[in-house]
Design an enzyme around this catalytic site. Structure first.
Site, PDB file in Angstrom:
ATOM      1  N   GLU A  96      -0.968  -9.050   3.324  1.00  0.00           N
ATOM      2  CA  GLU A  96      -0.680  -9.587   4.664  1.00  0.00           C
ATOM      3  C   GLU A  96      -1.969  -9.937   5.418  1.00  0.00           C
ATOM      4  O   GLU A  96      -1.979 -10.785   6.304  1.00  0.00           O
ATOM      5  CB  GLU A  96       0.171  -8.601   5.477  1.00  0.00           C
ATOM      6  CG  GLU A  96      -0.512  -7.317   5.951  1.00  0.00           C
ATOM      7  CD  GLU A  96      -0.527  -6.189   4.915  1.00  0.00           C
ATOM      8  OE1 GLU A  96      -0.314  -6.482   3.720  1.00  0.00           O
ATOM      9  OE2 GLU A  96      -0.775  -5.025   5.304  1.00  0.00           O
TER      10      GLU A  96
ATOM     11  N   CYS B 272       0.826  -1.207   0.000  1.00  0.00           N
ATOM     12  CA  CYS B 272       0.000   0.000   0.000  1.00  0.00           C
ATOM     13  C   CYS B 272       0.868   1.269   0.000  1.00  0.00           C
ATOM     14  O   CYS B 272       1.368   1.655  -1.048  1.00  0.00           O
ATOM     15  CB  CYS B 272      -0.988  -0.034   1.162  1.00  0.00           C
ATOM     16  SG  CYS B 272      -2.407   1.019   0.838  1.00  0.00           S
TER      17      CYS B 272
ATOM     18  N   HIS C  65      -3.280  -5.074   0.587  1.00  0.00           N
ATOM     19  CA  HIS C  65      -2.653  -5.538   1.831  1.00  0.00           C
ATOM     20  C   HIS C  65      -2.706  -7.063   1.861  1.00  0.00           C
ATOM     21  O   HIS C  65      -3.527  -7.645   2.605  1.00  0.00           O
ATOM     22  CB  HIS C  65      -3.403  -4.972   3.042  1.00  0.00           C
ATOM     23  CG  HIS C  65      -3.175  -3.520   3.253  1.00  0.00           C
ATOM     24  ND1 HIS C  65      -2.065  -3.024   3.901  1.00  0.00           N
ATOM     25  CD2 HIS C  65      -3.903  -2.442   2.892  1.00  0.00           C
ATOM     26  CE1 HIS C  65      -2.124  -1.713   3.940  1.00  0.00           C
ATOM     27  NE2 HIS C  65      -3.222  -1.325   3.327  1.00  0.00           N
TER      28      HIS C  65
HETATM   29  N1  GLN Z   1      -2.072   6.776   2.994  1.00  0.00           N
HETATM   30  C1  GLN Z   1      -2.163   6.029   1.770  1.00  0.00           C
HETATM   31  C2  GLN Z   1      -3.556   6.112   1.176  1.00  0.00           C
HETATM   32  O1  GLN Z   1      -4.505   6.455   1.850  1.00  0.00           O
HETATM   33  C3  GLN Z   1      -1.758   4.583   1.992  1.00  0.00           C
HETATM   34  C4  GLN Z   1      -2.723   3.831   2.833  1.00  0.00           C
HETATM   35  C5  GLN Z   1      -2.183   2.532   3.377  1.00  0.00           C
HETATM   36  O2  GLN Z   1      -0.990   2.299   3.389  1.00  0.00           O
HETATM   37  N2  GLN Z   1      -3.068   1.690   3.860  1.00  0.00           N
HETATM   38  O3  GLN Z   1      -3.725   5.829   0.008  1.00  0.00           O
END
Ligand code: GLN
Length: 534
Positions: free
Chosen positions: A511, A383, A509
């Site tokens: 994970e 992400c 994600h």
């Molecule tokens: N802050 C970034 C976004 O909102 C990444 C979010 C995250 O890593 N879950 O896109």
């Protein structure tokens, strides 16, 4: 068989691992072939965890159905190897919100709406209909917080009322401290906790005692005597190498048999092949043979390890499967902002950058990614880790000076990462990110992505507001950054890769879906590459 309820409470203090106890009980029941699912009560007045700071509350776990839930859900899913839904999460915020909505509609006309009976009936109704809908044999209910908190009192009262009508077993997870000066374990806090519960009309059927080291026989006897419980119902739960060892540890104490007997279920047998399979996986995770493979996790919330539980677990699942002796080095990204600080990354065999929000520490992460790229250190970005991989590449390879995400620099000329168009109209913060499971299409059969998943369409969970800006796809690709997966309509980049060395990052994600019994494919590929680099 009529549904049965197991209520797991916690005494004395938080952080005792109630979630692990609840998960272990579910795993054991699952190994018997029963249909079991969890419900988690959280007393806070937030609707869900989505607006909480990971620094305070730990990781926000995301479900397929977009639910942003407590990190205990990660533990449940990892033990059960099953994806759960938001209906397992009952928070104070959801309950009060629902009651007030009903009151405004006039559903309680003429009544004064009260915690008892309205709220407590509502809770029981939700629990029962959850069991019915899912055709469950058992519901394991974890009550968040500690007995005595004002916040969870109404949940405990609801469970007391439930126990008057249904088959309910109460399990109190408690703490038996060892006083260093005398070297002795102490039962008094648990005695008081037990009395507190009795004052609420609940007599626990089991005590699960968290200790450092085995509980002494004399303490066990003393606790049994003071709580009027049979000694066999005072269960030992010492610190272990891995939480996944707890199911076996409970079975070794005959807990499963005594628990089922308490429900009048005799002659049931655990499915030994399931237990054996579980044990094998746990052994692989806990054995530490061979040369260590050092993985640096560079993130913004390192001080609170709970912020990255799923990343840690996913690394461990993959290491277990590959028989790798994993050594995780946690590095706070702010520390990497000084020029001489990259020495902290010396000797690592792989780099992971997990998710995060806000500007603090972002430049340190970019420095770390640049270091990995230039030194051919395998890289996995999750992400935020994908967004910053693209930013680093834009700045240092494509020469787009001060390229950034508009989350961190709203005025950057090169807004490589920008707000998702669908987010522009968003006014409310809660539950409005791009959340939950989304399919992605892997478009390159020679990519790391394809060789990891072995299929073209994969589903992973998401939680973000920003994305790779399509305006820059061309320049990034021309300079060698590959976009190897996108949404099916090709509107959002989902996976990017360096064209040389091992570097892969995803907007998702992965994970969150890694389980001890089915490690996340990208983590497997990444650790394999890191091993080859050790
Ligand atoms: N802050 C970034 C976004 O909102 C990444 C979010 C995250 O890593 N879950 O896109």
């Amino acid at each position: 068989m009529p549904v049965k309820f197991i209520v797991v409470l916690g005494s004395i203090m938080s952080g005792l691992g109630k979630g692990v106890v609840a998960s272990s009980i579910m795993k054991i029941l699952d190994m018997y072939g029963f249909r079991v699912l969890p419900i988690k009560f959280d007393g806070y007045l937030n609707y869900d965890c989505g607006t909480m700071n990971p620094y305070r509350h730990g990781e926000v776990f995301v479900l397929d159905d977009k639910g942003e839930v407590d990190m205990d859900f990660g533990t449940y899913e990892r033990f059960l190897n099953r994806s759960l839904t938001s209906s397992s999460s009952i928070t104070g915020g959801k309950l009060f919100g629902g009651i007030i909505e009903k009151e405004r509609k006039g559903e309680y006309l003429g009544e004064d709406v009260q915690v008892i009976p309205h709220l407590t009936n509502d809770i029981q109704g939700k629990v029962k209909s959850f069991a019915e809908k899912n055709k469950l044999d058992f519901v394991v209910i974890e009550v968040g917080g500690t007995v005595g908190d004002i916040e969870n009192g109404y949940f405990i009262e609801a469970m007391r009322q439930l126990s008057l009508k249904e088959e309910v077993i109460f399990i109190d997870v408690t703490y038996v401290p060892r006083l260093k000066t005398v070297g002795e374990q102490k039962s008094k806090p648990t005695q008081s906790a037990f009395r507190a519960l009795m004052g609420m009309g609940i007599i626990p059927n089991f005590l699960i005692c968290r200790t450092d080291g085995e509980m002494s026989d004399s303490i066990k006897k003393k606790l049994a005597m003071f709580t009027s419980l049979d000694e066999s119902r005072v269960i030992n739960d010492p610190d272990m190498d891995s939480p996944y060892q707890l199911p076996q540890y409970l079975i070794d104490q005959d807990f499963d048999r005594i628990l089922l007997q308490a429900f009048n279920l005799r002659n049931k047998k655990i499915k030994s092949e399931r237990l054996e399979k579980w044990k094998k996986n746990v052994d692989k995770i806990t054995s530490k043979d061979g040369k260590a493979v050092i993985i640096a996790v560079v993130g913004k919330y390192i001080e609170l390890k709970d912020s990255y539980v799923s990343v840690k677990e996913a690394l461990m699942h993959a290491a277990g499967k590959l028989s790798i002796n994993l050594d995780i080095k946690w590095v706070e990204s702010e520390l990497l902002e000084k020029s001489d600080s990259l020495i902290l990354l010396q000797g690592i065999n792989g780099l992971v950058v997990p998710g995060g929000f806000g500007k603090r520490g972002v430049e340190g992460i970019i420095n770390a990614i640049e270091y990995a790229r230039k030194n051919s250190i395998p890289y996995l970005g999750l992400c935020l880790g994908m967004q910053l991989m693209a930013v680093e590449f834009a700045r240092n390879v494509c020469n787009l000076k001060r390229a950034n995400s508009t989350e961190f620099d709203p005025h950057t000329k090169y807004n490589i990462i920008d707000i998702l168009p669908s987010q522009l109209s968003v006014k409310q913060k809660g539950g409005t990110m791009r959340l939950g499971a989304w399919d992605m299409l892997i478009n390159d059969k020679k990519s790391i992505a394809f060789s990891s998943y072995h299929k073209k369409v994969v589903s992973e969970r998401h939680r973000h507001r920003y994305e790779l800006n399509n305006k820059f796809r061309k320049v990034l690709e021309k300079n060698g950054l590959k976009i190897t997966a996108t949404t099916k309509d090709n509107k959002l980049a989902e996976i990017i890769e360096w064209s040389s060395g091992f570097g892969i990052a995803t907007q998702a994600h992965p994970e969150l879906k890694s389980r001890i019994e089915s490690p996340a494919p990208l983590f497997l590929s990444f650790l394999n590459a890191a091993k080859n680099n050790s």
